[in-house]
Design a protein around this motif. Structure first.
Motif, PDB file in Angstrom:
ATOM      1  N   PRO A   1     -22.853  14.216  32.457  1.00  0.00           N
ATOM      2  CA  PRO A   1     -22.295  13.149  31.618  1.00  0.00           C
ATOM      3  C   PRO A   1     -22.848  13.298  30.209  1.00  0.00           C
ATOM      4  O   PRO A   1     -23.984  13.758  30.016  1.00  0.00           O
ATOM      5  N   ASN A   2     -22.040  12.934  29.210  1.00  0.00           N
ATOM      6  CA  ASN A   2     -22.532  13.014  27.828  1.00  0.00           C
ATOM      7  C   ASN A   2     -22.603  11.657  27.153  1.00  0.00           C
ATOM      8  O   ASN A   2     -22.744  11.575  25.938  1.00  0.00           O
ATOM      9  N   ALA A   3     -22.513  10.589  27.945  1.00  0.00           N
ATOM     10  CA  ALA A   3     -22.612   9.251  27.368  1.00  0.00           C
ATOM     11  C   ALA A   3     -22.942   8.245  28.465  1.00  0.00           C
ATOM     12  O   ALA A   3     -22.557   8.426  29.623  1.00  0.00           O
ATOM     13  N   PRO A   4     -23.661   7.178  28.109  1.00  0.00           N
ATOM     14  CA  PRO A   4     -23.832   6.072  29.061  1.00  0.00           C
ATOM     15  C   PRO A   4     -22.514   5.293  29.158  1.00  0.00           C
ATOM     16  O   PRO A   4     -21.507   5.684  28.552  1.00  0.00           O
ATOM     17  N   LEU A   5     -22.532   4.195  29.896  1.00  0.00           N
ATOM     18  CA  LEU A   5     -21.328   3.380  30.023  1.00  0.00           C
ATOM     19  C   LEU A   5     -21.108   2.609  28.722  1.00  0.00           C
ATOM     20  O   LEU A   5     -21.765   1.612  28.449  1.00  0.00           O
ATOM     21  N   LYS A   6     -20.176   3.082  27.926  1.00  0.00           N
ATOM     22  CA  LYS A   6     -19.869   2.470  26.633  1.00  0.00           C
ATOM     23  C   LYS A   6     -19.018   1.219  26.824  1.00  0.00           C
ATOM     24  O   LYS A   6     -18.377   1.047  27.878  1.00  0.00           O
ATOM     25  N   PRO A   7     -18.932   0.341  25.814  1.00  0.00           N
ATOM     26  CA  PRO A   7     -18.036  -0.814  25.918  1.00  0.00           C
ATOM     27  C   PRO A   7     -16.614  -0.352  26.241  1.00  0.00           C
ATOM     28  O   PRO A   7     -16.081   0.539  25.571  1.00  0.00           O
ATOM     29  N   PRO A   8     -15.971  -0.905  27.265  1.00  0.00           N
ATOM     30  CA  PRO A   8     -14.639  -0.435  27.669  1.00  0.00           C
ATOM     31  C   PRO A   8     -13.609  -0.477  26.559  1.00  0.00           C
ATOM     32  O   PRO A   8     -12.712   0.374  26.496  1.00  0.00           O
TER      33      PRO A   8
ATOM     34  N   ILE B   1      -9.487  15.873  16.555  1.00  0.00           N
ATOM     35  CA  ILE B   1      -8.871  15.216  15.407  1.00  0.00           C
ATOM     36  C   ILE B   1      -8.040  14.018  15.824  1.00  0.00           C
ATOM     37  O   ILE B   1      -8.197  12.915  15.294  1.00  0.00           O
ATOM     38  N   ALA B   2      -7.149  14.223  16.784  1.00  0.00           N
ATOM     39  CA  ALA B   2      -6.277  13.131  17.216  1.00  0.00           C
ATOM     40  C   ALA B   2      -6.793  12.450  18.483  1.00  0.00           C
ATOM     41  O   ALA B   2      -6.434  11.308  18.754  1.00  0.00           O
ATOM     42  N   CYS B   3      -7.595  13.146  19.257  1.00  0.00           N
ATOM     43  CA  CYS B   3      -8.092  12.612  20.531  1.00  0.00           C
ATOM     44  C   CYS B   3      -9.600  12.794  20.631  1.00  0.00           C
ATOM     45  O   CYS B   3     -10.174  13.688  20.027  1.00  0.00           O
ATOM     46  N   ASP B   4     -10.215  11.937  21.443  1.00  0.00           N
ATOM     47  CA  ASP B   4     -11.625  12.101  21.760  1.00  0.00           C
ATOM     48  C   ASP B   4     -11.844  11.615  23.186  1.00  0.00           C
ATOM     49  O   ASP B   4     -11.048  10.837  23.724  1.00  0.00           O
ATOM     50  N   TRP B   5     -12.913  12.065  23.807  1.00  0.00           N
ATOM     51  CA  TRP B   5     -13.177  11.715  25.193  1.00  0.00           C
ATOM     52  C   TRP B   5     -14.656  11.814  25.483  1.00  0.00           C
ATOM     53  O   TRP B   5     -15.390  12.548  24.819  1.00  0.00           O
ATOM     54  N   LEU B   6     -15.105  11.044  26.438  1.00  0.00           N
ATOM     55  CA  LEU B   6     -16.494  11.060  26.873  1.00  0.00           C
ATOM     56  C   LEU B   6     -16.535  11.057  28.390  1.00  0.00           C
ATOM     57  O   LEU B   6     -15.701  10.422  29.048  1.00  0.00           O
ATOM     58  N   VAL B   7     -17.520  11.776  28.940  1.00  0.00           N
ATOM     59  CA  VAL B   7     -17.801  11.687  30.367  1.00  0.00           C
ATOM     60  C   VAL B   7     -18.989  10.750  30.515  1.00  0.00           C
ATOM     61  O   VAL B   7     -20.095  11.060  30.067  1.00  0.00           O
ATOM     62  N   MET B   8     -18.755   9.592  31.110  1.00  0.00           N
ATOM     63  CA  MET B   8     -19.780   8.548  31.149  1.00  0.00           C
ATOM     64  C   MET B   8     -20.434   8.453  32.524  1.00  0.00           C
ATOM     65  O   MET B   8     -19.864   8.860  33.536  1.00  0.00           O
TER      66      MET B   8
ATOM     67  N   VAL C   1     -22.939  15.525  37.802  1.00  0.00           N
ATOM     68  CA  VAL C   1     -22.020  15.166  38.882  1.00  0.00           C
ATOM     69  C   VAL C   1     -21.467  16.455  39.465  1.00  0.00           C
ATOM     70  O   VAL C   1     -20.942  17.307  38.739  1.00  0.00           O
ATOM     71  N   THR C   2     -21.579  16.608  40.774  1.00  0.00           N
ATOM     72  CA  THR C   2     -21.137  17.838  41.434  1.00  0.00           C
ATOM     73  C   THR C   2     -19.698  17.693  41.912  1.00  0.00           C
ATOM     74  O   THR C   2     -19.358  16.732  42.600  1.00  0.00           O
ATOM     75  N   SER C   3     -18.871  18.660  41.543  1.00  0.00           N
ATOM     76  CA  SER C   3     -17.475  18.656  41.968  1.00  0.00           C
ATOM     77  C   SER C   3     -17.359  19.173  43.397  1.00  0.00           C
ATOM     78  O   SER C   3     -18.326  19.689  43.969  1.00  0.00           O
ATOM     79  N   SER C   4     -16.163  19.052  43.978  1.00  0.00           N
ATOM     80  CA  SER C   4     -15.942  19.527  45.343  1.00  0.00           C
ATOM     81  C   SER C   4     -16.080  21.046  45.441  1.00  0.00           C
ATOM     82  O   SER C   4     -16.304  21.590  46.527  1.00  0.00           O
TER      83      SER C   4
ATOM     84  N   LEU D   1     -14.896   8.775  34.271  1.00  0.00           N
ATOM     85  CA  LEU D   1     -15.909   8.526  35.285  1.00  0.00           C
ATOM     86  C   LEU D   1     -15.627   9.479  36.440  1.00  0.00           C
ATOM     87  O   LEU D   1     -14.522   9.473  36.998  1.00  0.00           O
ATOM     88  N   LEU D   2     -16.594  10.309  36.791  1.00  0.00           N
ATOM     89  CA  LEU D   2     -16.412  11.332  37.814  1.00  0.00           C
ATOM     90  C   LEU D   2     -17.049  10.888  39.127  1.00  0.00           C
ATOM     91  O   LEU D   2     -18.243  10.584  39.177  1.00  0.00           O
ATOM     92  N   ALA D   3     -16.249  10.868  40.183  1.00  0.00           N
ATOM     93  CA  ALA D   3     -16.775  10.528  41.501  1.00  0.00           C
ATOM     94  C   ALA D   3     -17.553  11.704  42.070  1.00  0.00           C
ATOM     95  O   ALA D   3     -17.398  12.847  41.633  1.00  0.00           O
TER      96      ALA D   3
END
Length: 334
Positions: free
Chosen positions: A70-77, A46-53, A60-63, A16-18
């Motif tokens: 984002p590439n996903a809605p808020l998925k089940p935690p 293969i061993a890891c996966d990640w999503l920006v929700m 989302v704009t960085s500093s 989750l990006l502020a």
């Protein structure tokens, strides 16, 4: 591992990006995962996966101004092993993470999913009540802000990251790679950590308890970690001054040992170094704020304005009022 994963997947993280998040902390963390997830630099998940929700589809704009979609809605935690909240610029007047995302993080914590506050993500977790009764880690840069805003929370800026129960807080910057490598080692294996760090050209993963790199005196590398810790302690207690004995005790030394260590490492006494740290903070306040000079003196640990002006002049060859005047004449301070 949770049963709804593919057999080969050992670590899955939701980001989750502020608003105004720190790009370097996010990119170092996610790239360490990427390189540890596959062999060489093949980028296979293969061993890891990640999503920006996100609760919406907005970039989302960085500093730094770089935008990340984002590439996903808020998925089940419970789909994740960790939820990572990436913070950035601190602004009390702006909602840095929308209320829906904050509620999601709180629910994830209640569901038993470990939460990570990366960079100033620690502030967001504290605001959400997730650091109550826990010890937090922040950058030395934000230590004073955190103490002022959350005085009831135990906080350190002497370490790179802190894991307390199911909450991890990380100072950010390059320590984001150390934390990600630590998680790779824990969940995937030492080979994954080694592959990631070698490709990133990082010689080794630093331990969580290693000191954050910082030298308030700006005198090059300090080889004595105890002196470095003492200097950071001084920097964190500019207004509320500590006795040198207390600083020595926090560094694991007697006063005499601290005196000897400072002479060896810096060529000055701890008291002299403490005064320099305080005067440098005073100069920063004079240059960057409109705080009255009498208040600057107090914030720098001086109860007597005339004593403050005398010491300021000795260090900078001019009184603080002249510094302010010159800045105004040059248009650098309105």
């Amino acid at each position: 591992m949770r049963e709804n994963r593919a057999n080969s997947l050992k670590l899955k993280i939701g980001f989750l990006l502020a608003k105004n998040f720190t790009l370097s902390a996010f990119s170092l963390f996610v790239d360490t995962l990427r390189l540890g997830s596959d062999q060489r630099d093949n980028s296979g998940r293969i061993a890891c996966d990640w999503l920006v929700m996100s609760a919406d589809k907005h970039f989302v704009t960085s500093s730094s101004g770089v935008q990340v979609p984002p590439n996903a809605p808020l998925k089940p935690p419970t789909d994740f092993d960790y939820i990572v909240v990436v913070g950035g610029r601190i602004n009390e007047k702006v909602e840095v993470l929308d209320s829906q995302a904050v509620a999601y993080v709180v629910n994830a914590s209640h569901a038993g999913v470990p939460i990570i506050g990366l960079c100033t993500g620690s502030f967001i977790l504290a605001e959400a009540g997730l650091l109550e009764g826990k010890r937090a880690c922040v950058s030395w840069l934000h230590h004073g802000d955190f103490r002022e805003r959350f005085p009831e929370i135990s906080v350190t800026s002497h370490e790179l990251f802190v894991e307390d129960g199911r909450v991890i807080t990380c100072a950010g910057g390059s320590s984001a790679a150390d934390l990600a490598a630590f998680l790779l080692n824990r969940h995937v294996g030492e080979f994954a950590e080694k592959n990631a760090l070698e490709i990133l050209q990082i010689a080794r993963r630093r331990d969580a308890k290693e000191m954050q790199p910082r030298n308030p005196l700006g005198r090059g590398t300090i080889d004595d970690a105890r002196v470095e810790k003492a200097l950071l302690t001084m920097e964190q207690h500019v207004e509320d001054l500590l006795d040198i004995e207390d600083i020595a005790a926090q560094s694991g030394l007697s006063r005499r040992q601290l005196e000897r260590s400072f002479r060896t490492a810096l060529g000055v006494s701890p008291a002299s170094a403490y005064l320099t740290v305080r005067l440098d903070e005073a100069m920063r306040l004079v240059k960057t704020t409109k705080i009255p000079l009498a208040e600057v003196a107090i914030l720098a640990g001086f109860q007597n304005s005339s004593h403050f002006i005398k010491k300021f002049r000795q260090r900078f060859d001019m009184p603080p009022a002249t510094v302010r005047k010159n800045l105004k004449l040059s248009g650098l301070l309105s």
